[in-house]
Every structure is written in C-alpha cells, then in structure tokens.
Scaffold this motif. Structure first.
Motif, short mmCIF file in Angstrom:
data_model
loop_
_atom_site.label_atom_id
_atom_site.label_comp_id
_atom_site.label_asym_id
_atom_site.label_seq_id
_atom_site.Cartn_x
_atom_site.Cartn_y
_atom_site.Cartn_z
N THR A 133 31.33 42.84 38.47
CA THR A 133 31.99 41.55 38.31
C THR A 133 33.17 41.67 37.35
O THR A 133 33.09 42.38 36.34
CB THR A 133 31.01 40.47 37.80
OG1 THR A 133 31.70 39.21 37.74
CG2 THR A 133 30.43 40.80 36.44
N SER A 134 34.24 41.00 37.66
CA SER A 134 35.38 40.86 36.75
C SER A 134 35.44 39.44 36.19
O SER A 134 36.35 39.11 35.44
CB SER A 134 36.69 41.19 37.48
OG SER A 134 36.69 42.54 37.92
N CYS A 212 32.13 42.94 45.00
CA CYS A 212 32.90 42.58 43.80
C CYS A 212 32.93 41.07 43.60
O CYS A 212 33.33 40.32 44.50
CB CYS A 212 34.33 43.10 43.92
SG CYS A 212 34.44 44.90 44.11
N TRP A 214 34.89 38.32 41.84
CA TRP A 214 36.25 38.29 41.31
C TRP A 214 36.95 37.02 41.79
O TRP A 214 36.36 36.18 42.46
CB TRP A 214 37.02 39.54 41.74
CG TRP A 214 37.10 39.79 43.24
CD1 TRP A 214 36.89 38.88 44.25
CD2 TRP A 214 37.39 41.03 43.88
NE1 TRP A 214 37.06 39.48 45.48
CE2 TRP A 214 37.37 40.78 45.30
CE3 TRP A 214 37.70 42.31 43.45
CZ2 TRP A 214 37.61 41.79 46.23
CZ3 TRP A 214 37.96 43.30 44.39
CH2 TRP A 214 37.91 43.04 45.76
N MET A 224 42.51 42.49 42.37
CA MET A 224 41.52 42.53 43.44
C MET A 224 41.91 43.58 44.48
O MET A 224 41.05 44.37 44.92
CB MET A 224 41.41 41.14 44.08
CG MET A 224 40.91 40.08 43.11
SD MET A 224 41.28 38.36 43.60
CE MET A 224 40.37 38.21 45.13
#
Length: 352
Positions: A133-134, A212, A214, A224
């Motif tokens: 995760t961002s 992901c 994001w 991304m």
C-alpha cells in the motif's frame, strides 16, 4: 492448461450481520473460477472497548466476516491498505484468516511477515500474490522489523510551477492563480524491495500478481504507473490496483495487463460510518497458465440496497465503459465487448 482466476477490488464487511448476503449474487461466478483473490479492506476484530467510527480502522464481526469469506469461496486476500490498522486488529485478523484457511499477504507481526507472499493452487497453476500500500498513516501503521503493520511502498509528492507548455490544457504562465503541476514518485528503496520480492516469488510460483493499494480519486498518478511497470519488469504477470473506490483505466505493458483501479466490490460502510451508495466496480476474470496470462476481461459490478454485490449487464453500463475506454486510450489499450464482459487485448499497448 488454463486456470480461471477472479480478482476483485475492495471488500469491506462492516455492518454485515448475515454472512450469506454480500456475495450471494456473485457466488455462481466465484464457483466457476479456480481461485478468487480480493483486497480485504477491514479487520476481523472487535475492539474490547468499542470503536468510534471517526477513528481509523475498519473493524467487523470476526465470525460473520470469516463465514462470509469462506462461504463465498474467496481463498486469498491482500491486507496492505489504509484501514488494516493497529497491532491487535491486524494480528486477530491474520489469526482468523489462518483458521479459515484463507491465504493472505501484506500485513503481519513484523516486516518479514508483512512482505511474505500468498501462494495458492489455482487449477494446477501455482499463483503467487504480493500486496503493498502507498496509502497509509505515518505513525504506527507501516510494518517494521520488530513491530506489526502493513507492507508499504512510500510515495512522494512535489508541486511544479508550469513554466512551459507541458500539456495542452495548462494555461500560459502569464496570469495569477495558475495551479501547480503535481508530481508523484515511489521511494526508490521501497520500490527496489518490492521488485526483489517479486523476483523471489517468481522462483516459487508459476503466475505472479502484484496487488497495490494506491490512488487519489480518478487520477492515474505517475507513481502508480512507475510501480506498475516496475512490478512487471521484475517478473509480475499482472498488476491490480484498488483504493480510491473508482473504476480506473487499463494498460497493457509488455503484453501484461495493469488494472489501475478495480473500485469497490463489497463495500457498505466507509469512513465516519457513511453508507456507500451505488458505486460501480470491476471484477476481473483471467485465464492463466504456467507461461503467463492468456486472456483477461472484466465485468462491471454494483451494490444494491440489500448490500449485495450484483454483476451488471454490459448493455446498461455503456456510459461507464465509454469512460474507461476513453481514459485507457492514452495507454494504447484496446477493449472489446463480449457479451457482458469487456476483453482486454493483450497485444495492444503504446509502443515504448
């Protein structure tokens, strides 16, 4: 040999009392697949002293959520996201998933556990999943060498004055109030670790999915694309994104699909206890083999007042499809209709 894989976006089981309800309309589709993987955006945990809905952390009744996932046939989930928060919540959730035999990746007792992949048999194909995760909180959330948390890829933001004609829609720099250009990029050391984990998983699995968490609203930001391309360069066969609760564009990079945002899949209640309404998400179907992805398509899903996820006839989603097609066009992606599904041409994609 071609195995059937289904991938979904965000699953949040808050305020679910009957485990049969959320997935009963999609269960036949799940049963026709060899494996279903979802982003689990909630913790199977009930705080002993209760929980205020304006605090972080999405907590659900453990027995109900465990039964809902098991009865639906979801066999693997990703846990790296912004609401799997707090050591007790994460560890109780992991324990419940282990009891149910549901594979997971993206969170754990320490950084090593959080980075560990999920490897699951998918119709004779060993499918491996890694999630990062961002989108996460700056304190007590990221997994560390000696503390529980989620696996992350740090993202950075900068604001650039548009002194040159960088894009057609940017006005000239001769007027007050001109907004900056927003630049984003992944922290190099975190991206390198992600690529190393993908390369290691490539040695253990026949098919690798990078998952992901994001995004911001409907934008595909530079970081991304950077992460998606890096994942495929490292050996991933497919990339799926989730987080903003919007259906986002699709790119084909090196013959492999990147779904930038699958949106919500089962999501009743969000931040501050707000009920999520008639969102539209994407359910991906992929034919996979030991040589990679053989075909990929998606079908739109929506949410009804009974908190059921419903597969949508494509005839009623032409405006949604047109928006996805238009926003995917800069990537060179070709999307074609096939009944109620939208097929991704894996031979398309912009030349690089």
């Amino acid at each position: 040999m071609t195995a059937k894989l289904i991938l979904t976006g965000d699953v949040n089981l808050m305020n679910v009392s009957d485990p049969e309800v959320p997935f009963r309309r999609v269960r036949p589709a799940f049963q026709a697949a060899d494996l279903v993987f979802s982003n689990l955006e909630c913790c199977l945990y009930e705080p002993p002293n209760g929980h205020s809905v304006d605090n972080e952390g999405f907590y659900v009744a453990p027995s109900v959520a465990q039964a809902a996932l098991t009865q639906a046939g979801i066999r693997a989930v990703g846990l790296a996201n912004n609401v799997n928060y707090g050591e007790a919540a994460i560890m109780n959730s992991v324990s419940r998933l282990d009891q149910a035999g549901i594979a997971h990746t993206g969170a754990g007792a320490d950084l090593q556990a959080a980075r560990r992949p999920a490897i699951v048999d998918c119709g004779g194909v060993r499918a491996g999943f890694l999630q990062r995760t961002s989108v996460y909180w700056p304190t007590h959330h990221e997994a560390r060498a000696e503390s529980a948390g989620v696996a992350v890829i740090r993202g950075n933001t900068a604001y650039q004055l548009p002194m040159h004609k960088m894009r057609p829609e940017i006005p000239p720099m001769n007027r007050p109030g001109l907004p900056p250009v927003i630049l984003t990029w992944a922290e190099p050391s975190y991206l390198k670790s992600f690529q190393e984990d993908i390369a290691a998983l490539r040695e253990q699995a026949d098919f690798v999915v990078a998952s992901c968490h994001w995004g911001l609203k409907e934008d595909v930001l530079d970081y991304m694309t950077e992460i998606g391309h890096a994942a495929i360069d490292a050996g991933a066969d497919m990339v799926i994104g989730h987080g903003p609760h919007y259906s986002l564009p699709v790119e084909v990079y090196q013959g492999k699909p990147i779904f930038y945002g699958l949106g919500s899949f089962s999501f009743h209640t969000g931040h501050n206890g707000k009920k999520h309404g008639d969102w539209v998400g994407m359910m991906v179907r992929a034919g996979i083999g030991k040589n990679g992805v053989e075909q990929a398509s998606f079908q739109f899903v929506r949410h009804n007042d009974e908190n059921e996820t419903v597969l949508c006839p494509l005839a009623g989603e032409q405006a949604t499809l047109e928006k996805i097609r238009r926003r995917s066009a800069p990537f060179g992606t070709r999307l074609t209709e096939n009944g109620d599904e939208v097929c991704v041409d894996l031979g398309s994609g912009a030349r690089r």
